[in-house]
Design a protein around this motif. Structure first.
Motif, mmCIF file in Angstrom:
data_model
loop_
_atom_site.group_PDB
_atom_site.id
_atom_site.type_symbol
_atom_site.label_atom_id
_atom_site.label_comp_id
_atom_site.label_asym_id
_atom_site.label_seq_id
_atom_site.Cartn_x
_atom_site.Cartn_y
_atom_site.Cartn_z
ATOM 1 N N VAL A 1 0.855 -1.192 0.000
ATOM 2 C CA VAL A 1 0.000 0.000 0.000
ATOM 3 C C VAL A 1 0.889 1.239 0.000
ATOM 4 O O VAL A 1 1.563 1.537 0.984
ATOM 5 C CB VAL A 1 -0.939 0.008 1.233
ATOM 6 C CG1 VAL A 1 -1.729 1.314 1.289
ATOM 7 C CG2 VAL A 1 -1.885 -1.190 1.181
ATOM 8 N N ALA A 2 0.872 1.958 -1.110
ATOM 9 C CA ALA A 2 1.752 3.114 -1.250
ATOM 10 C C ALA A 2 1.017 4.428 -0.980
ATOM 11 O O ALA A 2 1.629 5.498 -0.937
ATOM 12 C CB ALA A 2 2.351 3.126 -2.644
ATOM 13 N N GLY A 3 -0.289 4.336 -0.824
ATOM 14 C CA GLY A 3 -1.056 5.544 -0.526
ATOM 15 C C GLY A 3 -2.527 5.201 -0.410
ATOM 16 O O GLY A 3 -2.942 4.102 -0.782
ATOM 17 N N MET A 4 -3.302 6.111 0.141
ATOM 18 C CA MET A 4 -4.752 5.865 0.205
ATOM 19 C C MET A 4 -5.530 7.151 0.442
ATOM 20 O O MET A 4 -4.985 8.135 0.968
ATOM 21 C CB MET A 4 -5.091 4.861 1.315
ATOM 22 C CG MET A 4 -4.890 5.383 2.715
ATOM 23 S SD MET A 4 -5.611 4.310 3.964
ATOM 24 C CE MET A 4 -4.518 2.911 3.924
ATOM 25 N N ARG A 5 -6.799 7.141 -0.002
ATOM 26 C CA ARG A 5 -7.754 8.167 0.370
ATOM 27 C C ARG A 5 -8.712 7.520 1.358
ATOM 28 O O ARG A 5 -9.251 6.427 1.076
ATOM 29 C CB ARG A 5 -8.549 8.658 -0.858
ATOM 30 C CG ARG A 5 -8.038 9.939 -1.513
ATOM 31 C CD ARG A 5 -6.636 9.896 -2.093
ATOM 32 N NE ARG A 5 -6.543 8.966 -3.187
ATOM 33 C CZ ARG A 5 -5.434 8.280 -3.489
ATOM 34 N NH1 ARG A 5 -4.313 8.430 -2.789
ATOM 35 N NH2 ARG A 5 -5.429 7.425 -4.493
ATOM 36 N N VAL A 6 -8.880 8.166 2.493
ATOM 37 C CA VAL A 6 -9.668 7.558 3.562
ATOM 38 C C VAL A 6 -10.475 8.654 4.254
ATOM 39 O O VAL A 6 -9.981 9.777 4.433
ATOM 40 C CB VAL A 6 -8.717 6.800 4.539
ATOM 41 C CG1 VAL A 6 -7.636 7.693 5.101
ATOM 42 C CG2 VAL A 6 -9.473 6.122 5.667
ATOM 43 N N VAL A 7 -11.724 8.330 4.613
ATOM 44 C CA VAL A 7 -12.581 9.305 5.295
ATOM 45 C C VAL A 7 -12.630 8.956 6.776
ATOM 46 O O VAL A 7 -13.022 7.849 7.149
ATOM 47 C CB VAL A 7 -14.003 9.312 4.696
ATOM 48 C CG1 VAL A 7 -14.881 10.331 5.423
ATOM 49 C CG2 VAL A 7 -13.950 9.617 3.196
ATOM 50 N N THR A 8 -12.219 9.873 7.619
ATOM 51 C CA THR A 8 -12.201 9.611 9.066
ATOM 52 C C THR A 8 -13.620 9.710 9.629
ATOM 53 O O THR A 8 -14.543 10.194 8.959
ATOM 54 C CB THR A 8 -11.344 10.661 9.803
ATOM 55 O OG1 THR A 8 -12.033 11.933 9.681
ATOM 56 C CG2 THR A 8 -9.955 10.777 9.223
ATOM 57 N N GLY A 9 -13.759 9.302 10.881
ATOM 58 C CA GLY A 9 -15.054 9.417 11.556
ATOM 59 C C GLY A 9 -15.462 10.858 11.795
ATOM 60 O O GLY A 9 -16.611 11.147 12.119
ATOM 61 N N GLY A 10 -14.511 11.773 11.630
ATOM 62 C CA GLY A 10 -14.852 13.198 11.729
ATOM 63 C C GLY A 10 -15.323 13.759 10.393
ATOM 64 O O GLY A 10 -15.664 14.937 10.299
ATOM 65 N N LEU B 1 -11.301 3.381 12.321
ATOM 66 C CA LEU B 1 -10.736 4.743 12.352
ATOM 67 C C LEU B 1 -11.125 5.558 11.128
ATOM 68 O O LEU B 1 -11.121 6.786 11.166
ATOM 69 C CB LEU B 1 -9.196 4.674 12.415
ATOM 70 C CG LEU B 1 -8.575 3.907 13.578
ATOM 71 C CD1 LEU B 1 -7.052 3.958 13.480
ATOM 72 C CD2 LEU B 1 -9.034 4.468 14.920
ATOM 73 N N GLY B 2 -11.408 4.859 10.028
ATOM 74 C CA GLY B 2 -11.739 5.568 8.789
ATOM 75 C C GLY B 2 -12.294 4.597 7.769
ATOM 76 O O GLY B 2 -12.128 3.382 7.904
ATOM 77 N N LEU B 3 -12.954 5.145 6.745
ATOM 78 C CA LEU B 3 -13.471 4.313 5.656
ATOM 79 C C LEU B 3 -12.508 4.455 4.480
ATOM 80 O O LEU B 3 -12.371 5.545 3.904
ATOM 81 C CB LEU B 3 -14.879 4.761 5.259
ATOM 82 C CG LEU B 3 -15.939 4.712 6.384
ATOM 83 C CD1 LEU B 3 -17.300 5.157 5.851
ATOM 84 C CD2 LEU B 3 -16.039 3.323 6.983
ATOM 85 N N VAL B 4 -11.833 3.376 4.157
ATOM 86 C CA VAL B 4 -10.856 3.387 3.064
ATOM 87 C C VAL B 4 -11.612 3.447 1.741
ATOM 88 O O VAL B 4 -12.466 2.608 1.463
ATOM 89 C CB VAL B 4 -9.970 2.125 3.115
ATOM 90 C CG1 VAL B 4 -9.025 2.074 1.916
ATOM 91 C CG2 VAL B 4 -9.191 2.073 4.420
ATOM 92 N N CYS B 5 -11.324 4.486 0.933
ATOM 93 C CA CYS B 5 -12.063 4.690 -0.328
ATOM 94 C C CYS B 5 -11.237 4.317 -1.554
ATOM 95 O O CYS B 5 -11.761 3.776 -2.521
ATOM 96 C CB CYS B 5 -12.452 6.158 -0.467
ATOM 97 S SG CYS B 5 -13.636 6.687 0.752
#
Ligand code: MLT
Ligand code: ZN
Length: 455
Positions: free
Chosen positions: A159-168, A198-202
């Motif tokens: 995994v070299a990178g990711m966009r993820v949405v936190t619970g905030g 911790l977050g939703l991995v998109c």
């Protein structure tokens, strides 16, 4: 709520029919209550952000859902949560040949990524039996391992990178494919293995490997568990191993019966080791095999002469999980250092034989990296509820044997609902307390995958 979700996403992206609630509210585990209130299918990162903001506003809890092949209840929605399925975020968005980077939406199926890599003359090395239905987002959220870890490592390593949405409700763009980035805490790695708490991995930027040379598979019979390690060492010396797996005679009997397969060897043996290696190492492998026969560690062996034979031998190992599923096994996914494996396995066997003489123990797994799958099979005349209660009751004794050795109560399947009561056997109080602090920081409203991982 379903109307509000439809207003937010569009009515085609929300389902509340009983069939969908049942299917999307669970993973491959049995015995947990399944009761989501709706299933939503976002199509973009922005829609995931909207969902999380809506959930914060309305105090709705969200359970992320990939291929639902998990074995610890990490994707089970049992208390009216909204399940966030990534089925519609299933596109490969970009490929960058210079960096060997492929950007996948979270819902890309693992096998689709493997095939995409192959079409570029490259290789995605994380592999396991459920690759045909598991999704990249789920693999990242459990840091999936599988059958090639001894050579290629875990999902984390690719995994070299990711966009993820936190619970905030913030969309984080972590690392963006960089090899080097020494700018402090690497939040990407915190998200890997966090089981969506911790977050939703998109989206995930996955690094691909060079295509390996052709592979050969060998299965050998090993009467004594300690000799499995001697075989591993003998082969590792001069052979580039991609896999070193094992299974017991009971595991083989179950997969043979399930798939109507012949025995790989003339006589039944207590344990079998399956090795995969670069075909250019065939001579070295034959030499190692002869050495092992001479030493008495191995009594017989079979080697693949074609890709079809290699796949058939792999079937003996990869088919085990599905062949024992009808016995609703009490599943354990344990790891210790490789050196401790034989003594640990014997101690667990002794404990079960003495305390639960009617239970059958089925061993298999990734012994080359210290990961053992201990599956205790339900006797025919016992109800699933009784059996699961007994499994839960025996766990402290088995996990105490893990703890003594500083091992892990969940090597690769995650904690989810199934193992959360036992986290303290592997993680210290101080660690768990810091994990809780991280949970509060990333998910201050406690809306992401509630009740999983941490009690
Ligand atoms: C395997 O190695 O076969 C998988 O982890 C599934 C299982 O343990 O049943
Ligand atoms: Zn496994």
């Amino acid at each position: 709520m379903s109307q509000a979700l439809s207003d937010l996403l569009g009515s085609k992206q929300v389902r509340t029919d009983p069939e969908s609630l049942k299917n999307y509210g669970k993973d491959w585990t049995n015995g947990f209550t399944v009761a989501p209130s709706a299933i939503v299918f976002p199509e973009s990162n922005d829609q995931v952000v909207d969902l999380v903001r809506y959930a914060i506003d309305q105090n709705v809890q969200l359970v992320p859902s990939g291929g639902r092949t998990g074995l610890s209840g990490g994707a089970v929605a049992g208390q009216g949560e909204v399940v966030v399925s990534f089925d519609r975020m299933n596109k490969i968005l970009d490929f960058n040949a210079e960096d060997r980077l492929v950007t996948c939406q979270a819902g890309v199926i693992t096998q689709t990524l493997q095939e995409f890599a192959e079409a570029q003359g490259l290789f995605y090395p994380v592999d396991f039996a459920s690759a045909g239905s598991s999704q990249i987002g789920g693999n990242v959220s459990t840091n999936a391992g599988g059958i090639k870890v001894i050579r290629y490592g875990l999902t984390r390593d690719w995994v070299a990178g990711m966009r993820v949405v936190t619970g905030g409700g913030e969309l984080l763009d972590c690392n963006a494919g960089l090899v080097k980035n020494a700018t402090g805490y690497d939040l990407r790695h915190l998200m890997i293995g966090a089981e969506g708490t911790l977050g939703l991995v998109c989206e995930v930027d996955v690094r691909l490997a060079a295509m390996p040379e052709p592979q050969t598979v060998m299965v050998v019979g090993v009467p004594k568990v300690e000799d499995l390690l001697a075989v591993l060492q003998a082969f590792s010396k001069n052979v580039t191993l991609s896999a070193f797996e094992f299974f017991s005679d009971l595991a083989l009997a179950k997969v043979q019966a399930h798939r109507d397969l012949p025995s790989p060897l003339a006589e039944s043996v207590a344990f079998y080791a399956l090795m995969e290696f670069d075909t250019s190492g065939l001579d070295a492998a034959s030499e190692a095999f002869n050495d092992c026969m001479e030493a008495g560690w191995v009594v017989d062996g079979v080697i693949s002469q074609s890709d079809a034979q290699a796949a058939a031998l792999w079937g003996l190992r990869e088919g085990i999980s599905e062949s024992i599923a009808p016995y609703t096994p009490y599943k354990n996914d344990l790891s210790v250092t490789i050196k401790q494996v034989p003594e640990f396995l014997r101690d667990v066997d002794r404990y079960v034989a003495e305390s639960y003489p009617d239970f059958e123990v089925c061993w298999y797994g990734h012994i080359g990296d210290g990961n053992l799958h201990l599956n205790i099979l339900k006797p025919d005349d016992m109800s699933v509820e009784d059996f699961m209660a007994q499994g839960h009751a025996m766990s402290p004794s088995i996990f105490a044997l893990v703890e003594e050795r500083k091992g892990s109560i969940s090597a690769e399947h995650g904690v989810g609902l199934l193992k959360k009561d036992f986290l303290g056997y592997t993680r210290s109080e101080a660690e768990i307390s810091l994990m809780r602090g991280l949970k509060d920081l990333f998910d201050p409203h406690q809306i992401l995958n509630p009740g999983k991982l941490l009690v």
